[in-house]
Scaffold this motif. Structure first.
Motif, PDB file in Angstrom:
ATOM      1  N   ASN A  16       0.820  -1.198   0.000  1.00 43.60           N
ATOM      2  CA  ASN A  16       0.000   0.000   0.000  1.00 43.60           C
ATOM      3  C   ASN A  16       0.865   1.264   0.000  1.00 43.60           C
ATOM      4  O   ASN A  16       0.578   2.236   0.693  1.00 43.60           O
ATOM      5  CB  ASN A  16      -0.958   0.000   1.204  1.00 43.60           C
ATOM      6  CG  ASN A  16      -2.074   1.021   1.042  1.00 43.60           C
ATOM      7  OD1 ASN A  16      -2.459   1.346  -0.080  1.00 43.60           O
ATOM      8  ND2 ASN A  16      -2.570   1.538   2.152  1.00 43.60           N
ATOM      9  N   ASP A  19       3.122   4.191  -2.362  1.00 44.94           N
ATOM     10  CA  ASP A  19       3.355   4.870  -3.636  1.00 44.94           C
ATOM     11  C   ASP A  19       4.753   5.471  -3.604  1.00 44.94           C
ATOM     12  O   ASP A  19       5.264   5.848  -2.533  1.00 44.94           O
ATOM     13  CB  ASP A  19       2.335   5.980  -3.873  1.00 44.94           C
ATOM     14  CG  ASP A  19       0.946   5.431  -4.151  1.00 44.94           C
ATOM     15  OD1 ASP A  19       0.858   4.457  -4.933  1.00 44.94           O
ATOM     16  OD2 ASP A  19      -0.029   5.970  -3.594  1.00 44.94           O
ATOM     17  N   ILE A  79       5.271   7.057  -0.058  1.00 38.65           N
ATOM     18  CA  ILE A  79       4.045   7.615   0.513  1.00 38.65           C
ATOM     19  C   ILE A  79       3.090   6.485   0.877  1.00 38.65           C
ATOM     20  O   ILE A  79       2.928   5.522   0.119  1.00 38.65           O
ATOM     21  CB  ILE A  79       3.340   8.548  -0.500  1.00 38.65           C
ATOM     22  CG1 ILE A  79       4.290   9.651  -0.985  1.00 38.65           C
ATOM     23  CG2 ILE A  79       2.075   9.149   0.100  1.00 38.65           C
ATOM     24  CD1 ILE A  79       4.601  10.699   0.039  1.00 38.65           C
ATOM     25  N   THR A  80       2.449   6.589   2.030  1.00 35.89           N
ATOM     26  CA  THR A  80       1.353   5.691   2.382  1.00 35.89           C
ATOM     27  C   THR A  80       0.254   6.518   3.046  1.00 35.89           C
ATOM     28  O   THR A  80       0.521   7.340   3.940  1.00 35.89           O
ATOM     29  CB  THR A  80       1.813   4.556   3.317  1.00 35.89           C
ATOM     30  OG1 THR A  80       0.711   3.697   3.594  1.00 35.89           O
ATOM     31  CG2 THR A  80       2.389   5.071   4.621  1.00 35.89           C
ATOM     32  N   LYS A  81      -0.965   6.334   2.570  1.00 28.45           N
ATOM     33  CA  LYS A  81      -2.112   7.093   3.084  1.00 28.45           C
ATOM     34  C   LYS A  81      -1.839   8.595   3.029  1.00 28.45           C
ATOM     35  O   LYS A  81      -2.117   9.334   3.981  1.00 28.45           O
ATOM     36  CB  LYS A  81      -2.441   6.662   4.518  1.00 28.45           C
ATOM     37  CG  LYS A  81      -2.832   5.202   4.652  1.00 28.45           C
ATOM     38  CD  LYS A  81      -3.103   4.814   6.081  1.00 28.45           C
ATOM     39  CE  LYS A  81      -3.455   3.334   6.184  1.00 28.45           C
ATOM     40  NZ  LYS A  81      -3.688   2.905   7.592  1.00 28.45           N
ATOM     41  N   ASP A  82      -1.233   9.005   1.921  1.00 28.76           N
ATOM     42  CA  ASP A  82      -0.930  10.420   1.652  1.00 28.76           C
ATOM     43  C   ASP A  82       0.114  11.005   2.602  1.00 28.76           C
ATOM     44  O   ASP A  82       0.284  12.230   2.651  1.00 28.76           O
ATOM     45  CB  ASP A  82      -2.201  11.283   1.702  1.00 28.76           C
ATOM     46  CG  ASP A  82      -3.187  10.906   0.618  1.00 28.76           C
ATOM     47  OD1 ASP A  82      -2.734  10.549  -0.486  1.00 28.76           O
ATOM     48  OD2 ASP A  82      -4.403  10.966   0.876  1.00 28.76           O
ATOM     49  N   GLN A  83       0.813  10.144   3.348  1.00 30.42           N
ATOM     50  CA  GLN A  83       1.829  10.617   4.273  1.00 30.42           C
ATOM     51  C   GLN A  83       3.195  10.045   3.891  1.00 30.42           C
ATOM     52  O   GLN A  83       3.317   8.843   3.621  1.00 30.42           O
ATOM     53  CB  GLN A  83       1.491  10.199   5.708  1.00 30.42           C
ATOM     54  CG  GLN A  83       0.246  10.842   6.281  1.00 30.42           C
ATOM     55  CD  GLN A  83       0.381  12.346   6.402  1.00 30.42           C
ATOM     56  OE1 GLN A  83       1.417  12.865   6.818  1.00 30.42           O
ATOM     57  NE2 GLN A  83      -0.678  13.064   6.040  1.00 30.42           N
ATOM     58  N   PRO A  84       4.246  10.882   3.858  1.00 23.12           N
ATOM     59  CA  PRO A  84       5.586  10.369   3.545  1.00 23.12           C
ATOM     60  C   PRO A  84       6.149   9.596   4.733  1.00 23.12           C
ATOM     61  O   PRO A  84       6.029  10.030   5.881  1.00 23.12           O
ATOM     62  CB  PRO A  84       6.399  11.640   3.286  1.00 23.12           C
ATOM     63  CG  PRO A  84       5.720  12.699   4.097  1.00 23.12           C
ATOM     64  CD  PRO A  84       4.254  12.345   4.081  1.00 23.12           C
ATOM     65  N   ILE A 129       6.942   8.549  -5.111  1.00 22.96           N
ATOM     66  CA  ILE A 129       6.824   9.854  -5.752  1.00 22.96           C
ATOM     67  C   ILE A 129       8.219  10.415  -6.020  1.00 22.96           C
ATOM     68  O   ILE A 129       9.064  10.446  -5.124  1.00 22.96           O
ATOM     69  CB  ILE A 129       6.039  10.848  -4.866  1.00 22.96           C
ATOM     70  CG1 ILE A 129       4.696  10.242  -4.452  1.00 22.96           C
ATOM     71  CG2 ILE A 129       5.857  12.172  -5.591  1.00 22.96           C
ATOM     72  CD1 ILE A 129       3.780   9.932  -5.597  1.00 22.96           C
TER      73      ILE A 129
END
Length: 437
Positions: free
Chosen positions: A4, A6, A52-57, A8
């Motif tokens: 889960n 990403d 990134i996971t759950k919009d947090q780095p 970037i």
């Protein structure tokens, strides 16, 4: 495995620096400027990414990438990934998952050989994690260093220093030394010329003068040249680079008489005071090597800082990769930019070079402490230094310090005898013994 996560890519220097400031520990080799400098020196392309996971780095890493003839594509994470500070949350499993995710991206996805040195200490990772994540230990030297916590009161820092260090600082008061903190290109050029000479004389491989120059070109706004001045003459200096909340001792130079006035003791103490005023949290002493540089290591340990080493160097290879192919060959000649990688090390110091260096050290010492006509009437190698009163018990300590610094050796108390120090040939033999010639 579904993490889960990403990945970037970051192409903005200010954003990269902002995220570095949020890391549990940042490192010089993960800075934007270091990546650009390596690219210009040896053409390894820096790729900067954030997990990134759950919009947090949760982590970030600068990966150096290059296609190597015969071997193929190689990706190197020099002291990365770095991990974002997360208050009150589990860290260890996130770290392992992030490393496994990076392996999946670079090795399985892009079919590259991945060399990785997490910016973590051993206690940050569980046992046997590497084997489970399909990494093998690499034979590269492990990074070790010492950091001074500048958030402490200077009296507390002083109290933690070893007795010899405290004694040296007391003696320094009578020498009338002062420091100059400089930022100009002219002052940098003065330093670099001195450092170039030192790299030849002392066989310094990292950082090379080429890398130091490129770092200055990229990062001069966050770099300082700090000189020690005695009677109007510059006798020692250090270049420092700032990143996140750390000031990092990059490289130093000293005149032969610097040891006599304990210039490095004075310089390091002044750096502590200066960067405390600049609100830095850490002063990183720029690496230690107990095995190969025992004298320098002992000196830095005397400052009483927090010694650390990273969790290890690891390598992962893509499916179908031939175990018979030597992936270390490409590292040959890279030690001037990527510390610890040059295979073999720099050319060994020869016996004649040792003799000439010892002769030069003693000549300079006598010029500084004795009448100049001593050398006009005698050959330096024929002089009886101790029996002739040219070196006494106190000045012998200064000579020992210079020899240790020049040759990166450790001279024990039992070595400091008349037989070993009465003349230049005897000193040269002692040095050759210490460096196994």
């Amino acid at each position: 495995m579904d993490y889960n996560f990403d990945l970037i890519t970051i192409n903005d220097k200010a954003e990269w620096n902002r995220l570095m400031g949020q890391c549990r520990k940042a490192d010089l080799q993960q800075t934007w400027e270091y990546g650009e400098s390596v690219n210009k020196c040896i053409e390894w392309e820096p790729v900067r990414q954030v997990i990134i996971t759950k919009d947090q780095p949760i982590a970030m890493t600068q990966t150096l990438v290059k296609e190597i003839p015969v071997i193929g594509w190689v990706a190197r994470m020099q002291h990365g990934p770095m991990f974002i500070e997360k208050n009150g949350q589990s860290f260890t499993q996130d770290a392992v998952n992030a490393i496994e995710f990076l392996r999946s991206h670079w090795v399985d996805g892009k079919h590259m050989i991945l060399h990785l040195t997490p910016c973590l200490v051993p206690s940050d990772l569980p046992k046997n994690w590497a084997e489970e994540a399909e990494f093998k230990l690499s034979d590269e030297p492990l990074w070790r260093s010492i950091r001074i916590d500048l958030s402490q009161d200077s009296k507390v820092i002083h109290k933690k220093m070893k007795r010899d260090w405290k004694k040296s600082l007391r003696k320094i008061e009578k020498y009338g030394l002062r420091t100059e903190v400089c930022h100009s290109g002219q002052d940098f050029d003065f330093f670099l010329e001195k450092y170039k000479q030192a790299t030849i004389e002392k066989g310094i491989s990292w950082p090379s003068s080429e890398l130091v120059q490129e770092l200055w070109n990229e990062a001069k706004s966050v770099m300082s040249v700090v000189f020690v001045v005695k009677d109007g003459k510059r006798i020692a200096a250090m270049i420092l680079i700032n990143y996140a909340s750390t000031s990092h001792c990059l490289v130093s130079w000293s005149d032969p008489q610097a040891a006599k006035f304990r210039a490095y003791n004075f310089l390091n103490w002044q750096l502590i005071l200066h960067f405390q005023e600049q609100k830095c949290r850490w002063l990183d002493l720029g690496g230690i090597d107990p095995e190969n540089l025992p004298g320098i290591t002992s000196f830095k340990r005397g400052m009483g800082g927090d010694e650390y080493h990273l969790a290890g160097n690891f390598v992962a290879t893509p499916p179908g990769y031939s175990d018979g192919l030597d992936v270390t060959d490409y590292r040959r000649g890279l030690g001037h930019v990527l510390p610890g990688l040059e295979l073999p090390g720099h050319e060994a110091v020869g016996e004649e070079e040792v003799r000439l260096k010892v002769e030069a050290i003693v000549t300079e010492f006598i010029k500084e402490t004795q009448s100049s006509d001593v050398l006009e009437t005698s050959n330096i190698s024929d002089l009886s230094l101790i029996d002739g009163g040219l070196i006494d018990s106190l000045s012998l300590i200064s000579v020992v310090r210079i020899l240790q610094e020049t040759f990166d050796i450790e001279i024990e108390v039992q070595d400091m005898t008349s037989d070993n120090f009465n003349n230049v040939p005897a000193m040269a033999e002692l040095v050759k013994h210490k460096i196994n010639l």
